[in-house]
Design an enzyme around this catalytic site. Sequence first.
Site, PDB file in Angstrom:
ATOM      1  CB  THR A 151     -29.683 -18.049  -9.504  1.00 52.11           C
ATOM      2  OG1 THR A 151     -29.509 -16.623  -9.377  1.00 52.11           O
ATOM      3  CG2 THR A 151     -31.166 -18.363  -9.562  1.00 52.11           C
TER       4      THR A 151
ATOM      5  CB  ILE B 239     -28.682  -7.580  -4.756  1.00 48.81           C
ATOM      6  CG1 ILE B 239     -29.836  -6.750  -5.348  1.00 48.81           C
ATOM      7  CG2 ILE B 239     -27.398  -7.418  -5.572  1.00 48.81           C
ATOM      8  CD1 ILE B 239     -30.258  -7.151  -6.748  1.00 48.81           C
ATOM      9  CE  LYS B 240     -25.473 -16.585  -4.120  1.00 43.61           C
ATOM     10  NZ  LYS B 240     -25.766 -17.824  -4.854  1.00 43.61           N
ATOM     11  CB  VAL B 241     -22.560  -8.682  -3.581  1.00 44.48           C
ATOM     12  CG1 VAL B 241     -23.578  -7.742  -4.188  1.00 44.48           C
ATOM     13  CG2 VAL B 241     -22.655  -8.671  -2.061  1.00 44.48           C
TER      14      VAL B 241
END
Length: 217
Positions: free
Chosen positions: A27, A82-84
């Site tokens: 997402t 976790i998307k960074v």
Amino acid sequence: MKIFLDSADIDEIRELNKTNFIDGVTTNPSLIAKSGRNILEVIEEICSIISGPVSAEVTATDHKTMMLEANKFLNLAKNVTIKVPLTSDGLQTCKALSDKGVSVNVTLCFSPSQAILAAKAGASFISPFVGRLDDIGQNGLDLIYDIVEIYNNYNFKTEVLVASVRGVHHIVESAKIGANVVTIPAKTFKEMYNHPLTDNGLKSFLSDWKETGQSIL
Ligand code: G3P
């Protein structure tokens, strides 16, 4: 090659998960905005449908707040990634989380040098955006080729997750290059099935079959 769905639409995720071809979901803040729903609720619901990794993207731009947001996501489910963003703070957050064994997807990658830093920060996934490079007149797939070559040279464990996919050609070429994952919209996933010769062939098989008057069951 793993296939992730690039979506925050619960109905389409649920529908396409029934195919058993969906290995994960990604997402981003734009997809969450499009869903019109609360981000924590959406991520939790996706994680309950999909058993593979589900990328939830932080929206803070500083390391300290990124960590707080990451911890919120991590409390939701075991399969959260976790998307960074590929910024200095994003990479600092990637390193801190991956050192603790957390799966991290580093997004908004547009150059091989950025991908090297993400791998050194311990990212589980690097997300190069092929379509957005094509949009500005570059060949996005060249970036996939470069990253795969570099990661192979150094045996980096970071998986190349091809993002911003605009069509089946991006998937096929990424597979030929050896990328680990593609994340694709539902529309593109459905297009993977299509070939006019399949449709025509089936039509004529069924018409010939009808002529026989037989039934298998
Ligand atoms: O989720 C990141 C990426 O796949 C976005 O794609 O089509 O907005 O460039 P796009």
